[in-house]
Design an enzyme around this catalytic site. Sequence first.
Site, mmCIF file in Angstrom:
data_model
loop_
_atom_site.group_PDB
_atom_site.id
_atom_site.type_symbol
_atom_site.label_atom_id
_atom_site.label_comp_id
_atom_site.label_asym_id
_atom_site.label_seq_id
_atom_site.Cartn_x
_atom_site.Cartn_y
_atom_site.Cartn_z
ATOM 1 N N ARG A 1 2.662 -2.151 3.004
ATOM 2 C CA ARG A 1 2.198 -2.106 1.604
ATOM 3 C C ARG A 1 0.957 -2.968 1.380
ATOM 4 O O ARG A 1 0.804 -3.582 0.322
ATOM 5 C CB ARG A 1 3.313 -2.524 0.634
ATOM 6 C CG ARG A 1 4.569 -1.708 0.719
ATOM 7 C CD ARG A 1 4.400 -0.269 0.264
ATOM 8 N NE ARG A 1 5.570 0.498 0.559
ATOM 9 C CZ ARG A 1 5.762 1.161 1.704
ATOM 10 N NH1 ARG A 1 4.835 1.183 2.640
ATOM 11 N NH2 ARG A 1 6.872 1.831 1.903
ATOM 12 N N SER B 1 9.333 0.291 -7.653
ATOM 13 C CA SER B 1 9.834 -1.021 -7.207
ATOM 14 C C SER B 1 8.898 -2.130 -7.680
ATOM 15 O O SER B 1 7.680 -2.005 -7.545
ATOM 16 C CB SER B 1 9.909 -1.070 -5.682
ATOM 17 O OG SER B 1 10.744 -0.038 -5.207
ATOM 18 N N GLU C 1 5.055 -6.202 -6.626
ATOM 19 C CA GLU C 1 4.290 -5.088 -6.048
ATOM 20 C C GLU C 1 3.191 -4.582 -6.996
ATOM 21 O O GLU C 1 2.064 -4.359 -6.538
ATOM 22 C CB GLU C 1 5.251 -3.943 -5.678
ATOM 23 C CG GLU C 1 4.523 -2.814 -4.990
ATOM 24 C CD GLU C 1 5.450 -1.696 -4.509
ATOM 25 O OE1 GLU C 1 6.517 -1.984 -3.940
ATOM 26 O OE2 GLU C 1 5.073 -0.529 -4.700
HETATM 27 C C1 LIG Z 1 8.822 6.275 -9.757
HETATM 28 C C2 LIG Z 1 7.902 5.612 -8.783
HETATM 29 C C3 LIG Z 1 8.172 5.692 -7.425
HETATM 30 C C4 LIG Z 1 7.313 5.072 -6.497
HETATM 31 N N1 LIG Z 1 7.604 5.163 -5.175
HETATM 32 C C5 LIG Z 1 6.802 4.580 -4.255
HETATM 33 C C6 LIG Z 1 7.097 4.677 -2.862
HETATM 34 O O1 LIG Z 1 8.080 5.288 -2.455
HETATM 35 N N2 LIG Z 1 6.250 4.077 -1.980
HETATM 36 C C7 LIG Z 1 5.124 3.407 -2.412
HETATM 37 O O2 LIG Z 1 4.381 2.889 -1.563
HETATM 38 N N3 LIG Z 1 4.817 3.287 -3.731
HETATM 39 C C8 LIG Z 1 5.629 3.865 -4.659
HETATM 40 N N4 LIG Z 1 5.326 3.760 -5.994
HETATM 41 C C9 LIG Z 1 4.163 2.978 -6.436
HETATM 42 C C10 LIG Z 1 2.877 3.842 -6.676
HETATM 43 O O3 LIG Z 1 3.207 5.131 -7.097
HETATM 44 C C11 LIG Z 1 2.022 3.937 -5.418
HETATM 45 O O4 LIG Z 1 1.649 2.643 -4.995
HETATM 46 C C12 LIG Z 1 0.753 4.761 -5.670
HETATM 47 O O5 LIG Z 1 0.046 4.924 -4.441
HETATM 48 C C13 LIG Z 1 -0.161 4.144 -6.713
HETATM 49 O O6 LIG Z 1 -1.115 5.130 -7.076
HETATM 50 P P1 LIG Z 1 -1.883 5.078 -8.487
HETATM 51 O O7 LIG Z 1 -3.013 6.045 -8.396
HETATM 52 O O8 LIG Z 1 -0.958 5.280 -9.605
HETATM 53 O O9 LIG Z 1 -2.412 3.565 -8.446
HETATM 54 P P2 LIG Z 1 -2.943 2.671 -9.660
HETATM 55 O O10 LIG Z 1 -1.789 2.009 -10.327
HETATM 56 O O11 LIG Z 1 -3.873 3.418 -10.525
HETATM 57 O O12 LIG Z 1 -3.751 1.573 -8.834
HETATM 58 C C14 LIG Z 1 -3.091 0.686 -7.977
HETATM 59 C C15 LIG Z 1 -4.112 -0.237 -7.315
HETATM 60 O O13 LIG Z 1 -5.018 0.522 -6.523
HETATM 61 C C16 LIG Z 1 -6.360 0.331 -6.980
HETATM 62 N N5 LIG Z 1 -7.037 1.636 -6.888
HETATM 63 C C17 LIG Z 1 -6.673 2.784 -7.477
HETATM 64 N N6 LIG Z 1 -7.511 3.780 -7.106
HETATM 65 C C18 LIG Z 1 -8.428 3.212 -6.286
HETATM 66 C C19 LIG Z 1 -9.575 3.705 -5.602
HETATM 67 N N7 LIG Z 1 -9.942 4.997 -5.664
HETATM 68 N N8 LIG Z 1 -10.306 2.837 -4.850
HETATM 69 C C20 LIG Z 1 -9.956 1.532 -4.760
HETATM 70 N N9 LIG Z 1 -8.887 1.005 -5.405
HETATM 71 C C21 LIG Z 1 -8.143 1.839 -6.165
HETATM 72 C C22 LIG Z 1 -6.249 -0.163 -8.416
HETATM 73 O O14 LIG Z 1 -7.406 -0.904 -8.765
HETATM 74 C C23 LIG Z 1 -4.990 -0.997 -8.312
HETATM 75 O O15 LIG Z 1 -5.326 -2.252 -7.751
HETATM 76 C C24 LIG Z 1 6.176 4.361 -6.947
HETATM 77 C C25 LIG Z 1 5.898 4.287 -8.334
HETATM 78 C C26 LIG Z 1 6.747 4.919 -9.234
HETATM 79 C C27 LIG Z 1 6.423 4.850 -10.704
#
Ligand SMILES: Cc1cc2nc3c(=O)[nH]c(=O)nc-3n(C[C@H](O)[C@H](O)[C@H](O)COP(=O)(O)OP(=O)(O)OC[C@H]3O[C@@H](n4cnc5c(N)ncnc54)[C@H](O)[C@@H]3O)c2cc1C
Length: 359
Positions: free
Chosen positions: A161, A239, A335
């Site tokens: 992660r 999480s 996280e």
């Molecule tokens: C119901 C649920 C289940 C989940 N299950 C998992 C799981 O099984 N495994 C897991 O690893 N995670 C899980 N997650 C967490 C999350 O979905 C993941 O980490 C996902 O990859 C985040 O994507 P996002 O676009 O929503 O990120 P955001 O929340 O928009 O961004 C997260 C971080 O990444 C940065 N970021 C976003 N886009 C970019 C970019 N293009 N370039 C540089 N930085 C960027 C942001 O600045 C921030 O620091 C879960 C979340 C939920 C709500």
Amino acid sequence: MSDLLANHTTLRLGGPAARLLTHTDPAAWPELAHTIINEPTAPFVLGGGSNTLADDAGYPGTVIRMATRGITARPLDDDAVEVTAQAGEPLSALVAFAVSEHLSGIEYLAGIPGTVGAAPVQNTGAYGQQISDTLTRLTVYDWHRRRHVDFRPAACGFGYRTSIFKAHPGRWTILQAALRLTRSAYAAPITYQHLAHALGIPLGARPPLAEAAQGVLADRCQRGLALPKDGPDARQAGSVFLNPLITTAQADVVRAAGGAVHHDDHGVLRASAGWLLQLAGYHPGSRLAPGVSCSTRRTLTLTTHDGATAQFFTVALQRLAHDVFEATGIRLHPEPVRPAAAWMPVGSGADHDSEASVI
Ligand SMILES: Cc1cc2nc3c(=O)[nH]c(=O)nc-3n(C[C@H](O)[C@H](O)[C@H](O)COP(=O)(O)OP(=O)(O)OC[C@H]3O[C@@H](n4cnc5c(N)ncnc54)[C@H](O)[C@@H]3O)c2cc1C
């Protein structure tokens, strides 16, 4: 739509952004970056907002919502295909594309919310697969060098992660990701016992791709790992703590108390954060702070309700971490990411400069 970050994060928390831009056209990136580069506050890049804890005060600079779409495929050889996706593409759309094209390598990532661009940041993973397993190249914008740069996986510092993008927030923005996927109608060997059981196959067997992805979606729904559209668990970020790294002595304590320890995908010994929370006395539905509780299905997922603020959410995280530390001596680390408003000092992450190739 209002510029409240609460409208763009799955926790539904966060005040206004000074400016919110939605990035949809890859060709327009240089112009967009140019308007931001001399601002006193670094931009915060947002994907689907499913791993972000935005402040109640909002963000004092520009927030860039990555909404570029597009997936292309290029045959590499008889066995493999390179699939390239824009950063704003939902990860679930990329998984669906791979499954429909009979390409194996990301099928167990089905059901994870968020975008392709954010997945490398925390090396998103589940059910024994992580995005770094198949990534071959990231095209990023380097805010220090003010140009596009290609990153090979070896230069990305991937771990459990984590990555250099998480370690040096704001230095690079991921614009596009390329993955090497294997031509196959079958998924990678199954490594999770309960998933194998649900699919009625032995550990190590390879279910058909679509069956593997559907099995994961069903398992996520059953165990409270999916993001519901409505209901009491709809406002969440999955999480809230990473599974903590533990010493062998702490592993003995955990095992003696009836808990399980495991080696992560990088060989590091970890305990289950959810189990530690339960040991400290918490359970699904526990109320933690005004408007903040454990989800109705999972102790490790916190949900927000009317009256919740980022400050109350932080209080809830601190309370949980404190109580686990008191009970076990093990430290939990959150996280979800908090937006940092400062530009990274020049030189931050510079040790990675020589490993990336400028394009
Ligand atoms: C119901 C649920 C289940 C989940 N299950 C998992 C799981 O099984 N495994 C897991 O690893 N995670 C899980 N997650 C967490 C999350 O979905 C993941 O980490 C996902 O990859 C985040 O994507 P996002 O676009 O929503 O990120 P955001 O929340 O928009 O961004 C997260 C971080 O990444 C940065 N970021 C976003 N886009 C970019 C970019 N293009 N370039 C540089 N930085 C960027 C942001 O600045 C921030 O620091 C879960 C979340 C939920 C709500």
